[in-house]
Design a protein around this motif. Structure first.
Motif, PDB file in Angstrom:
ATOM      1  N   LEU A  73     -50.657  17.353  27.774  1.00  0.00           N
ATOM      2  CA  LEU A  73     -50.968  17.328  29.195  1.00  0.00           C
ATOM      3  C   LEU A  73     -49.748  16.846  29.981  1.00  0.00           C
ATOM      4  O   LEU A  73     -49.259  15.742  29.746  1.00  0.00           O
ATOM      5  CB  LEU A  73     -52.152  16.407  29.470  1.00  0.00           C
ATOM      6  CG  LEU A  73     -53.478  16.795  28.793  1.00  0.00           C
ATOM      7  CD1 LEU A  73     -54.558  15.791  29.129  1.00  0.00           C
ATOM      8  CD2 LEU A  73     -53.907  18.192  29.207  1.00  0.00           C
ATOM      9  N   ASN A 133     -47.815  24.694  32.975  1.00  0.00           N
ATOM     10  CA  ASN A 133     -48.908  24.306  32.086  1.00  0.00           C
ATOM     11  C   ASN A 133     -50.188  25.027  32.510  1.00  0.00           C
ATOM     12  O   ASN A 133     -50.596  24.953  33.667  1.00  0.00           O
ATOM     13  CB  ASN A 133     -49.108  22.792  32.148  1.00  0.00           C
ATOM     14  CG  ASN A 133     -50.098  22.292  31.117  1.00  0.00           C
ATOM     15  OD1 ASN A 133     -51.290  22.494  31.255  1.00  0.00           O
ATOM     16  ND2 ASN A 133     -49.594  21.646  30.087  1.00  0.00           N
ATOM     17  N   LEU A 135     -53.261  24.448  31.830  1.00  0.00           N
ATOM     18  CA  LEU A 135     -54.336  23.547  32.239  1.00  0.00           C
ATOM     19  C   LEU A 135     -54.161  23.147  33.697  1.00  0.00           C
ATOM     20  O   LEU A 135     -55.133  23.058  34.463  1.00  0.00           O
ATOM     21  CB  LEU A 135     -54.354  22.307  31.345  1.00  0.00           C
ATOM     22  CG  LEU A 135     -54.541  22.576  29.848  1.00  0.00           C
ATOM     23  CD1 LEU A 135     -54.513  21.277  29.068  1.00  0.00           C
ATOM     24  CD2 LEU A 135     -55.847  23.315  29.592  1.00  0.00           C
ATOM     25  N   TYR A 193     -49.666  24.888  25.504  1.00  0.00           N
ATOM     26  CA  TYR A 193     -50.303  25.227  26.768  1.00  0.00           C
ATOM     27  C   TYR A 193     -49.281  25.507  27.861  1.00  0.00           C
ATOM     28  O   TYR A 193     -49.662  25.629  29.033  1.00  0.00           O
ATOM     29  CB  TYR A 193     -51.233  24.085  27.207  1.00  0.00           C
ATOM     30  CG  TYR A 193     -52.447  23.943  26.326  1.00  0.00           C
ATOM     31  CD1 TYR A 193     -53.361  24.983  26.215  1.00  0.00           C
ATOM     32  CD2 TYR A 193     -52.682  22.790  25.596  1.00  0.00           C
ATOM     33  CE1 TYR A 193     -54.474  24.871  25.404  1.00  0.00           C
ATOM     34  CE2 TYR A 193     -53.796  22.666  24.789  1.00  0.00           C
ATOM     35  CZ  TYR A 193     -54.691  23.709  24.695  1.00  0.00           C
ATOM     36  OH  TYR A 193     -55.804  23.599  23.886  1.00  0.00           O
TER      37      TYR A 193
END
Length: 954
Positions: A73, A133, A135, A193
């Motif tokens: 993340l 990214n 996400l 990701y």
């Protein structure tokens, strides 16, 4: 790849920061509000311009703000040719819309609110096009749905506005959920990701068995956002929004998000038969169907809405072809569509603003009354029709050329025939926009006498039609932008050459047929319109409403069946599901045999366990007698505390005893206003069911605990023990965990505790102002109520205890970092002392001596804890990282000082404020119920007892 770490995060955050300003600046006037709205957009454009030269050279800029790298993340951004094109469109058109909206919105419209929503949406769109990214991209994707919901429903007084906003949110939100699944599949295939990693693994993705599920899910997200068939119906209903919203969302931003996604994922998803047929056929159907419906719409914005659907279908079809030239044509048409469609929407808004109608059948002859508007609208509409010397002609010719060389199911005629028919319809509705609105004689029945608007209103569309003409006459001006974006889409080094004349090609004949056929259709529009109205056809909105109603009905049935208001049913379902899932995990997983031998059970532990079991069983037996059950629960809490002491956990024991004392006292106060017993509402069958579930759940938890205790594990406590002093500066590991290692959890918990206290206060406030307050006031006072509810002995004892308890609380607070204690326990200890004051001397007498509001205490506690955590950032450390050192103040010995103490102070204030606010709320019920308010520390002077006795004897 070059580094853009300084500017890319700034570009993404500027609109969100700017969204805080319009609501304040509207107080300074509409011009100031619009100006300060434009500032963040201009700054973002400047930053984008600084990065543009590198991107035009073919470089890709990246930036990353690490958050949780262990989980992949991070706030990652990258800027390539495609991202630069869309970011420039979003910011450039956003600036023009800001100017246009300043003059379009009336004085009654809350302009500050509008500009706030606009900047939030602008920031979400920017996030989509520059996110690396996936996400993060998904978060921005859903933010566009939420912020567009606010924009489409801006005119809340219009039912159609509210309905359009709900429809757009439902369709695009559902598509976004599907897209989340597809994106996560891609991340799982690649093992990353980051988009830059995913885009480099096209072969691996196409070869994966998960390619088709990922493709379908991602395309559902793209099709819903870009209003592709069968999801096209939401876009026309979004036209209930103000025209600035329509011009922004449906030309350059929201509906282009799906097109952007397909272009972005083109290198990894295109190149297969599935992509070719699904995307190109969907695009073709949407292009033809949208154009056909647009031809017969009488509302100007509805005509433009369905024309937008058609052109989005055209873009989707080109991307679906999967060829390099089709990708170039798609990129070029994205630019051209932006220029003429935004200008057309703003022109429609001007016509509506000046004539007070958008009904084409009530318009006509406006070129005489609104010459500037007529010129702008005519040029933009000719470009939309694909007439030579305007930019729409160039990309339309490229599209027709690609369709002439594309086959479906080995048939070379289907694609070019349908494309020509779609282009023909496009010419027809574009010419209708021109001739039925601006041509013809001046009418004498306009709803309002029209005239050209002020410069500020037509300046934005005028600038766009200048670009329409410039690109149409000098297409090489757009070559650098088209080249960089097309290279980013295809991942190859392309060198397209844009020109007006392509020679005698199939596309030329297809274009001539489209223009001639469109003119004939316009001439035949009146009889064709009557035929259209008389022809029965399915309405997408009707189908959507039926499906929506069916789903809502199904949901209601399921909800009413499960949520009947009985907490026993909810708990039974929840606990049963938990036990079943746990059993499945236990039986399907692998478990190593026990590695630890059982220890002998000491007599003290056995007796304590037996007493705990007996007390728990008595609670079950006596649960209907609320007072008796509460006493037994207190006993259980004390037994648990004793267990903590026995297991050498004094910190936990101290906390448990403090919590038990406070909760029992508060519950005793609450029981005063409740019936003494709980009615028997459950039959024997339900009690049997609940007993079986309870035994199963208890056995499962016991088995899990036993499994853990009989096996060697590597608990995280070893890390805490090793680093408590070195990392947190304290020898009390429990306290260091709370204020350092898990400080963020503690911070969240005190916020929740503060919210609980404030919520109880708010609920009591609402309760006492309603029918319940009236019933409490009317409640009869028991005749046998004691006249001495605040006895002298208790008053004196609590007075003596208060300073001692406060001193103990301060001592526990100060020693907490190295010995059992801390802010949480200290807050509870002082809360108990104050609770005793309230119980001994009454609420009014004690409250009159209060000097600090409990609301403020909660607020200051949360603020102090938050500022302590944020202070770590100044030292370049993560949030709530402790710092400590040693101080020597003569004559005091050297002592340690840790920043964790400030955080603990915040915990202390929040706990104390929340507990006392809960007491305050309960005591207000008592006063409403008729409890006397004493002014003196006791109800009456004890010396009067003798006189009272004599009077009674007489």
């Amino acid at each position: 790849m070059n580094d853009g770490s300084n500017l890319l995060p700034l570009i993404a955050s500027l609109p969100f920061i700017g969204a805080l300003v319009p609501g304040l600046m509207i107080r300074a006037g509409r011009n100031a509000c619009a100006t300060f709205t434009a500032v963040p957009t201009v700054l973002a454009l400047v930053c984008l311009g600084l990065l543009a030269p590198a991107v035009l050279r073919g470089e890709t800029l990246q930036a990353e703000i690490t958050w949780l790298p262990q989980l992949g993340l991070s706030a990652s951004f990258f800027l390539d040719g495609l991202g630069l094109l869309f970011a420039g469109m979003i910011l450039g058109v956003g600036l023009l819309i800001t100017l246009y909206a300043r003059f379009y919105l009336s004085g009654d419209d809350p302009m500050g609110q509008f500009y706030t929503y606009l900047l939030l949406f602008q920031g979400a769109m920017l996030g989509i096009v520059i996110s690396d990214n996936i996400l993060l991209l998904l978060i921005f994707w859903e933010l566009t749905s939420l912020s567009s919901f606010l924009l489409i429903g801006y005119w809340k007084h219009l039912p159609e506005g509210r309905q359009g906003a709900r429809m757009a949110l439902a369709v695009t939100g559902a598509g976004g959920l599907a897209m989340i699944g597809g994106m996560l599949i891609l991340g799982n295939i690649v093992g990353s990701y980051n988009l830059t990693d995913i885009l480099s693994q096209g072969d691996a993705i196409r070869a994966s068995e998960w390619y088709m599920p990922a493709l379908i899910l991602i395309l559902i997200g793209a099709f819903t956002k870009s209003a592709q068939f069968p999801f096209h119906f939401w876009l026309p209903h979004a036209m209930a929004a103000p025209t600035p919203v329509s011009a922004y969302l449906h030309s350059a931003t929201m509906v282009k998000a799906g097109v952007f996604l397909m272009a972005r994922m083109w290198p990894v998803l295109a190149g297969t038969d599935a992509w070719f047929y699904i995307v190109s056929i969907t695009g073709m159907i949407t292009m033809v169907l949208g154009a056909l419906i647009a031809l017969f719409k009488d509302d100007l914005k509805a005509l433009l809405a369905f024309s937008t659907v058609s052109h989005l279908g055209l873009l989707t079809m080109l991307l679906g072809f999967g060829t390099k030239m089709a990708a170039i044509a798609a990129v070029f048409h994205i630019i051209n569509h932006l220029t003429f469609k935004a200008a057309l929407f703003m022109t429609a808004g001007i016509v509506d603003h000046e004539t007070h109608t958008r009904d084409i059948k009530r318009l006509g002859g406006l070129r005489h009354l609104m010459p500037i508007t007529a010129l702008i609208g005519t040029v933009a509409a000719l470009s939309m029709a694909g007439i030579p010397l305007f930019n729409g002609f160039l990309s339309k010719e490229m599209m027709l050329e690609e369709t002439a060389h594309t086959e479906w199911f080995r048939n070379p005629w289907i694609v070019p025939a349908l494309a020509t028919f779609g282009a023909l319809l496009s010419v027809a509705y574009s010419l209708r926009f021109i001739f039925h609105v601006f041509a013809g004689p001046v009418r004498d029945d306009y709803p309002h006498k029209p005239h050209d608007p002020p410069f500020g209103m037509w300046a934005s569309p005028a600038l766009l039609v200048v670009l329409v003409v410039l690109i149409g006459l000098l297409p090489h001006l757009a070559e650098p932008v088209v080249t960089m974006a097309a290279n980013a889409v295809t991942g190859q080094d392309l060198h397209p050459h844009l020109k007006i004349w392509h020679g005698v090609t199939p596309a030329l004949f297809m274009s001539i047929a489209a223009v001639v056929g469109g003119a004939i259709l316009l001439a035949m529009h009146r009889p064709l319109d009557r035929l259209w109205l008389a022809t029965p056809r399915p309405e997408a909105k009707t189908i959507f409403d039926a499906l929506y109603g069916a789903l809502a009905g199904l949901s209601r049935t399921a909800t009413d069946g499960l949520h009947n208001g009985a907490i026993s049913r909810y708990l039974a379902i929840f606990v049963s599901a938990t036990v079943v899932l746990g059993y499945f995990a236990f039986t399907s997983g692998t478990m190593t045999p026990p590695t630890r031998e059982l220890l002998p059970i000491p007599l003290v532990a056995a007796v304590g366990w037996l007493l705990l079991i007996v007390a728990t069983a008595l609670v079950v037996i006596n649960h209907r007698n609320r007072f008796r059950a509460l006493i037994l629960i207190g006993i259980i809490g004390l037994m648990v505390s004793g267990g903590f002491v026995y297991l050498s956990a004094p910190d936990l024991a101290l906390t448990q005893i403090s919590v038990e004392t406070v909760t029992i006292m508060l519950l005793l106060l609450a029981l005063y206003f409740m019936p003494k017993s709980t009615p028997n509402e459950s039959g024997a069958t339900l009690r049997l069911r609940d007993g079986i579930i309870a035994v199963a759940a208890g056995a499962a938890v016991a088995g899990l605990a036993f499994a853990f205790m009989t096996r060697d594990l590597s608990p995280i406590s070893e890390f805490h023990l090793a680093n408590s002093y070195k990392g947190g500066g304290g020898t009390n590991v429990v306290n260091v965990i709370l204020v350092d290692f898990r400080g963020y959890d503690t911070y969240g918990e005190i916020i929740v505790l503060g919210i609980a206290g404030l919520t109880i206060f708010a609920l009591m406030e609402a309760l006492l102002r309603g029918p319940a307050g009236s019933r409490l006031k009317a409640q009869p006072v028991p005749p046998d109520r004691s006249r001495d509810r605040h006895p002298l002995m208790m008053v004196v004892a609590t007075r003596a205890m208060l300073p001692i308890a406060v001193m103990v609380g301060v001592y526990i607070f100060l020693r907490g970092h190295n010995q059992p204690g801390g802010g949480f326990v200290a807050g509870l200890v002082i809360s108990i002392a104050l609770l005793m004051q309230y119980m001994a001397s009454g609420f009014a007498w004690t409250q009159s001596r209060q000097r600090i509001e409990y609301h403020s205490m909660i607020g200051w506690g949360v603020v102090i804890a938050g500022l302590t955590g944020a202070g770590a950032w100044l030292a370049g450390k993560p949030f709530l990282t402790s710092a400590y050192g040693y101080i020597h103040w003569p004559p005091i010995e050297e002592f340690e000082w840790a920043t964790a103490m400030s955080f603990d102070l915040g915990v202390f204030l929040t706990v104390l404020g929340a507990v006392m606010l809960m007491l305050y709320s309960l005591s207000r019920i008592a006063r409403y119920a008729g409890e006397t308010v004493n002014i003196e520390p006791m109800d009456y002077d004890p010396s009067l007892r003798v006189a009272d006795s004599k009077q009674e004897e007489e």
